[in-house]
Design a protein around this motif. Sequence first.
Motif, PDB file in Angstrom:
ATOM      1  N   SER A  74       0.823  -1.210   0.000  1.00 26.99           N
ATOM      2  CA  SER A  74       0.000   0.000   0.000  1.00 26.99           C
ATOM      3  C   SER A  74       0.859   1.264   0.000  1.00 26.99           C
ATOM      4  N   LEU A  75       1.912   1.271   0.814  1.00 27.15           N
ATOM      5  CA  LEU A  75       2.791   2.435   0.878  1.00 27.15           C
ATOM      6  C   LEU A  75       3.506   2.645  -0.454  1.00 27.15           C
ATOM      7  N   ALA A  76       3.999   1.562  -1.051  1.00 29.41           N
ATOM      8  CA  ALA A  76       4.701   1.662  -2.333  1.00 29.41           C
ATOM      9  C   ALA A  76       3.782   2.205  -3.419  1.00 29.41           C
ATOM     10  N   VAL A 211      13.626   8.896   3.480  1.00 32.03           N
ATOM     11  CA  VAL A 211      12.205   9.221   3.603  1.00 32.03           C
ATOM     12  C   VAL A 211      11.379   7.941   3.757  1.00 32.03           C
ATOM     13  N   ALA A 212      11.708   6.915   2.971  1.00 32.90           N
ATOM     14  CA  ALA A 212      10.966   5.652   3.034  1.00 32.90           C
ATOM     15  C   ALA A 212      11.098   5.006   4.404  1.00 32.90           C
ATOM     16  N   LEU A 218       7.083   5.543  11.138  1.00 34.34           N
ATOM     17  CA  LEU A 218       5.914   6.293  11.598  1.00 34.34           C
ATOM     18  C   LEU A 218       4.633   5.481  11.420  1.00 34.34           C
ATOM     19  N   THR A 219       4.542   4.761  10.297  1.00 34.44           N
ATOM     20  CA  THR A 219       3.362   3.941  10.029  1.00 34.44           C
ATOM     21  C   THR A 219       3.194   2.858  11.083  1.00 34.44           C
ATOM     22  N   ASP A 220       4.297   2.185  11.408  1.00 31.04           N
ATOM     23  CA  ASP A 220       4.237   1.095  12.393  1.00 31.04           C
ATOM     24  C   ASP A 220       4.044   1.617  13.813  1.00 31.04           C
ATOM     25  N   ALA A 226      -1.209   3.238   5.683  1.00 30.66           N
ATOM     26  CA  ALA A 226      -0.103   3.282   4.732  1.00 30.66           C
ATOM     27  C   ALA A 226      -0.469   4.103   3.504  1.00 30.66           C
ATOM     28  N   SER A 227      -1.727   4.012   3.063  1.00 25.97           N
ATOM     29  CA  SER A 227      -2.167   4.789   1.903  1.00 25.97           C
ATOM     30  C   SER A 227      -2.113   6.281   2.194  1.00 25.97           C
ATOM     31  N   LEU A 228      -2.532   6.653   3.398  1.00 20.43           N
ATOM     32  CA  LEU A 228      -2.530   8.061   3.779  1.00 20.43           C
ATOM     33  C   LEU A 228      -1.098   8.585   3.901  1.00 20.43           C
TER      34      LEU A 228
END
Length: 344
Positions: A74-76, A211-212, A218-220, A226-228
């Motif tokens: 989703s993040l990718a 950045v990745a 931050l997501t975890d 992840a989309s946001l």
Amino acid sequence: MPFNDLSLTLLLVTLALAGLTILVCGIRMTGLADRIADRTGLGEALIGGVLLGAATSLSGSVVSVTAALDGRASLAFSNGVGGIAAQTAFLALADILHRRANLEHAAAELANVFQGALLVLLLTIPIIAYAGPDVAIFGVHPGSFVLLLVYGVGVVASKRVREDPMWRPVGTSMTEKDSPDEDESDNRGNIRLFVVFGVLMLIMGVAGWVVAKVANELTDRYDLSASLVGALMTAIVTSLPELVTTLAAVRRGALQLAVGGIIGGNTFDTLFLTFSDVSFRDGSIYHALERPDFFWLATGLAMTSVLLLGLIVRQRAGPGGIGFESMGILGIYLMAIGVQAFAM
């Protein structure tokens, strides 16, 4: 760097420093791209769409590849398609800066119209891949190969459209011509020009990796969508070069470079999906996604369609000195942010 050991403050500082690095490199690359366009004779629209577009998108591609390698489909995906929406909105901001006339009117260039149509085509391929059967060749969906093929054919066709156009925009008193700023026959320093450009690309790639990793942490840590995060954080941070290069190009009077850089960068950004699919080792990345992940793809597709209509209509001026397409683009983007914020 052990990102999981960093405090929230240090994570945000690291993110800001990486974004600043991307920003500074992007500013420097704009001037280099303009000089390369003049010296090679390929024109601002083509150089902006291919060379500058690909170069300023490097940090974003690194983010998507890194996320895919970490199994974060989703993040990718959202980083790539979210960047397309953000960068299209940047073009509307550039229109506000160019006060003499509507930017899409003044920057009349058939190559930009062609690349806009190409971008619409490229954005439909992931939808077809998602809706189709779950197949993969060595873990990569055939749609990713089609994306790469269509992009390559489109780049070649863009050059032909510029060199031998079958349609030409009508020139007006508000139309800005793409005229070289320096003697094209002066080839002194060309090697150095390309070397500096390449070094800046490398630095931006490293910043994109940082950045990745910060986005992953931050997501975890805070259980974010992840989309946001991909669409509204990493995509915007890695798209800063497009914002600065576009505004700088408008200030320099290189309007075709400004429009071509955004459309070309967006076109190249669709290849993030190919890179991500290759890096994602749990099968086809398209079938690891969920329906909400396609929200920003649809948003980018709608914004690109409005931009393409504006390039064809070429409205001389509109409310506030900008065209209907800029108002529509900003409206769609702000509405999409509002929908995402409400969904949280």
